[in-house]
Design a protein around this motif. Structure first.
Motif, PDB file in Angstrom:
ATOM      1  N   LEU A 171     -14.033  25.632 -30.938  1.00 45.62           N
ATOM      2  CA  LEU A 171     -13.614  27.008 -30.694  1.00 45.62           C
ATOM      3  C   LEU A 171     -12.318  27.078 -29.876  1.00 45.62           C
ATOM      4  CD1 LEU A 171     -17.048  28.706 -29.943  1.00 45.62           C
ATOM      5  CD2 LEU A 171     -15.603  29.056 -31.949  1.00 45.62           C
ATOM      6  N   GLY A 172     -11.864  25.942 -29.384  1.00 47.09           N
ATOM      7  CA  GLY A 172     -10.610  25.900 -28.638  1.00 47.09           C
ATOM      8  C   GLY A 172     -10.672  26.653 -27.328  1.00 47.09           C
ATOM      9  N   LEU A 173     -11.784  26.543 -26.636  1.00 46.56           N
ATOM     10  CA  LEU A 173     -11.965  27.285 -25.386  1.00 46.56           C
ATOM     11  C   LEU A 173     -11.379  26.528 -24.201  1.00 46.56           C
ATOM     12  CD1 LEU A 173     -15.676  28.405 -25.842  1.00 46.56           C
ATOM     13  CD2 LEU A 173     -13.618  29.662 -26.458  1.00 46.56           C
ATOM     14  N   ASP A 174     -10.721  27.287 -23.320  1.00 42.97           N
ATOM     15  CA  ASP A 174     -10.343  26.714 -22.027  1.00 42.97           C
ATOM     16  C   ASP A 174     -10.969  27.582 -20.937  1.00 42.97           C
ATOM     17  OD1 ASP A 174      -8.823  29.016 -21.802  1.00 42.97           O
ATOM     18  OD2 ASP A 174      -6.903  28.015 -22.075  1.00 42.97           O
ATOM     19  N   ASP A 175     -10.725  27.236 -19.693  1.00 38.01           N
ATOM     20  CA  ASP A 175     -11.391  27.944 -18.590  1.00 38.01           C
ATOM     21  C   ASP A 175     -11.052  29.433 -18.575  1.00 38.01           C
ATOM     22  OD1 ASP A 175     -12.527  25.595 -17.805  1.00 38.01           O
ATOM     23  OD2 ASP A 175     -11.087  25.166 -16.208  1.00 38.01           O
ATOM     24  N   GLU A 176      -9.831  29.762 -18.917  1.00 36.54           N
ATOM     25  CA  GLU A 176      -9.396  31.165 -18.881  1.00 36.54           C
ATOM     26  C   GLU A 176     -10.133  32.003 -19.924  1.00 36.54           C
ATOM     27  OE1 GLU A 176      -5.116  33.529 -18.456  1.00 36.54           O
ATOM     28  OE2 GLU A 176      -5.192  31.409 -19.017  1.00 36.54           O
ATOM     29  N   ILE A 177     -10.275  31.447 -21.114  1.00 35.83           N
ATOM     30  CA  ILE A 177     -10.977  32.150 -22.190  1.00 35.83           C
ATOM     31  C   ILE A 177     -12.471  32.234 -21.884  1.00 35.83           C
ATOM     32  CG2 ILE A 177     -11.589  32.074 -24.641  1.00 35.83           C
ATOM     33  CD1 ILE A 177      -8.870  30.712 -25.125  1.00 35.83           C
ATOM     34  N   ILE A 178     -13.022  31.144 -21.355  1.00 38.20           N
ATOM     35  CA  ILE A 178     -14.447  31.138 -20.996  1.00 38.20           C
ATOM     36  C   ILE A 178     -14.738  32.203 -19.947  1.00 38.20           C
ATOM     37  CG2 ILE A 178     -16.264  29.791 -19.877  1.00 38.20           C
ATOM     38  CD1 ILE A 178     -15.043  27.305 -21.224  1.00 38.20           C
ATOM     39  N   THR A 179     -13.866  32.311 -18.946  1.00 37.82           N
ATOM     40  CA  THR A 179     -14.033  33.326 -17.907  1.00 37.82           C
ATOM     41  C   THR A 179     -14.003  34.725 -18.517  1.00 37.82           C
ATOM     42  OG1 THR A 179     -13.034  31.927 -16.219  1.00 37.82           O
ATOM     43  CG2 THR A 179     -13.078  34.297 -15.780  1.00 37.82           C
ATOM     44  N   PHE A 180     -13.070  34.957 -19.455  1.00 40.72           N
ATOM     45  CA  PHE A 180     -12.990  36.249 -20.130  1.00 40.72           C
ATOM     46  C   PHE A 180     -14.300  36.546 -20.871  1.00 40.72           C
ATOM     47  CE2 PHE A 180     -12.285  38.363 -24.232  1.00 40.72           C
ATOM     48  CZ  PHE A 180     -11.935  39.634 -23.776  1.00 40.72           C
ATOM     49  N   LEU A 181     -14.813  35.566 -21.586  1.00 39.25           N
ATOM     50  CA  LEU A 181     -16.049  35.764 -22.350  1.00 39.25           C
ATOM     51  C   LEU A 181     -17.231  36.023 -21.428  1.00 39.25           C
ATOM     52  CD1 LEU A 181     -15.579  33.014 -25.068  1.00 39.25           C
ATOM     53  CD2 LEU A 181     -15.448  35.486 -25.396  1.00 39.25           C
ATOM     54  N   GLN A 182     -17.287  35.312 -20.319  1.00 37.50           N
ATOM     55  CA  GLN A 182     -18.368  35.537 -19.353  1.00 37.50           C
ATOM     56  C   GLN A 182     -18.295  36.951 -18.788  1.00 37.50           C
ATOM     57  OE1 GLN A 182     -17.588  32.258 -16.714  1.00 37.50           O
ATOM     58  NE2 GLN A 182     -19.080  30.907 -17.712  1.00 37.50           N
ATOM     59  N   ASN A 183     -17.096  37.398 -18.456  1.00 43.03           N
ATOM     60  CA  ASN A 183     -16.922  38.757 -17.939  1.00 43.03           C
ATOM     61  C   ASN A 183     -17.267  39.801 -19.001  1.00 43.03           C
ATOM     62  OD1 ASN A 183     -16.103  37.864 -15.431  1.00 43.03           O
ATOM     63  ND2 ASN A 183     -13.918  37.960 -15.913  1.00 43.03           N
ATOM     64  N   THR A 184     -16.922  39.492 -20.250  1.00 35.50           N
ATOM     65  CA  THR A 184     -17.238  40.413 -21.349  1.00 35.50           C
ATOM     66  C   THR A 184     -18.749  40.555 -21.515  1.00 35.50           C
ATOM     67  OG1 THR A 184     -15.205  39.805 -22.530  1.00 35.50           O
ATOM     68  CG2 THR A 184     -16.946  40.853 -23.813  1.00 35.50           C
ATOM     69  N   ASN A 185     -19.457  39.426 -21.477  1.00 36.29           N
ATOM     70  CA  ASN A 185     -20.918  39.467 -21.634  1.00 36.29           C
ATOM     71  C   ASN A 185     -21.603  40.198 -20.497  1.00 36.29           C
ATOM     72  OD1 ASN A 185     -20.924  38.106 -24.034  1.00 36.29           O
ATOM     73  ND2 ASN A 185     -21.313  36.100 -23.157  1.00 36.29           N
ATOM     74  N   SER A 186     -21.032  40.123 -19.305  1.00 37.57           N
ATOM     75  CA  SER A 186     -21.653  40.780 -18.147  1.00 37.57           C
ATOM     76  C   SER A 186     -21.130  42.196 -17.937  1.00 37.57           C
ATOM     77  CB  SER A 186     -21.402  39.950 -16.882  1.00 37.57           C
ATOM     78  OG  SER A 186     -20.014  39.865 -16.613  1.00 37.57           O
ATOM     79  N   GLY A 187     -20.227  42.655 -18.838  1.00 43.17           N
ATOM     80  CA  GLY A 187     -19.702  44.012 -18.727  1.00 43.17           C
ATOM     81  C   GLY A 187     -18.643  44.174 -17.656  1.00 43.17           C
ATOM     82  N   ARG A 188     -18.037  43.075 -17.210  1.00 45.87           N
ATOM     83  CA  ARG A 188     -17.056  43.138 -16.130  1.00 45.87           C
ATOM     84  C   ARG A 188     -15.618  42.921 -16.615  1.00 45.87           C
ATOM     85  NH1 ARG A 188     -17.452  39.026 -13.155  1.00 45.87           N
ATOM     86  NH2 ARG A 188     -19.129  37.881 -14.167  1.00 45.87           N
TER      87      ARG A 188
END
Length: 219
Positions: A171-188
């Motif tokens: 998926l070509g994920l790096d820390d910045e993208i992972i952080t975005f996805l985590q925030n998206t899932n938590s509504g933040r």
């Protein structure tokens, strides 16, 4: 006549007592042998698991647990040194094993988090992107959270971690993208999180229709 009958009766009672004692001793020994066999099996499973964790998964070794395990295996060997399992020895070894199990259970609770925490967190973040493969990885990893003597559980966890690493890499994920996805899932997640790198990745993965934006309700 009466004396002869008394002698015969007394002898018969003594023979019965001896037979009863032999029978009781045999029952006690059979019980001891069964307990020993069960304890030995559990101890061998314990050794199999920690050997796998310390060698294949490179989990940090706990030298106190290793020493206690070595002492337990030596004690189990000594218990049957005379040819018969010693009931007292089995009781002591069983108590040692229970203490060892308790120590490893606490140890594994931390080790599991260190070993899987980052991967599980990332999998939860990308669950909406590829729910099938993510779910498969989690099903292999998470059952190993609770300490168990089944080495296959940890082997399956290892497979799940490897599959998760491959999935994340694809998926070509790096820390910045992972952080975005985590925030998206938590509504933040906010529009400020949508930098050029994140937007480019979203377009590459064709996720535009899977991500929704909404206003935060005023307090």
């Amino acid at each position: 006549m009466i004396f002869d009958d008394l002698v015969t009766t007394t002898k018969a009672m003594q023979d019965l007592k001896k037979k009863t004692a032999v029978k009781n001793n045999k029952a006690m020994q059979d019980n001891a042998d069964t307990k020993y066999s069960l304890l030995l099996t559990q101890a061998n499973h314990f050794v199999d698991v920690i050997t796998y964790l310390y060698t294949e998964l490179s989990v940090q070794k706990n030298h106190e647990i290793l020493m206690s395990t070595s002492e337990l295996m030596n004690a189990l060997e000594q218990i049957v040194a005379s040819g018969l399992a010693s009931p007292d020895g089995i009781t002591n070894a069983d108590n040692t094993f229970k203490t060892l199990q308790s120590s490893m259970k606490k140890e594994w609770s931390k080790q599991y988090t260190d070993l899987t925490g980052a991967t599980v967190s990332t999998l939860e973040a990308i669950k909406g992107i590829d729910p099938g493969n993510v779910g498969s990885c989690l099903q292999k990893i998470q059952p190993a959270e609770n300490w168990d003597l089944d080495v296959e559980r940890y082997q399956t966890m290892h497979d799940g971690l490897n599959e998760a690493d491959h999935l994340i890499m694809e998926l070509g994920l790096d820390d910045e993208i992972i952080t975005f996805l985590q925030n998206t899932n938590s509504g933040r997640a906010t529009l400020q999180d949508l930098n050029d790198k994140v937007l480019a990745w979203i377009r590459d993965e064709q996720l535009e229709r899977k991500i929704r934006i909404s206003f935060v309700k005023a307090k």
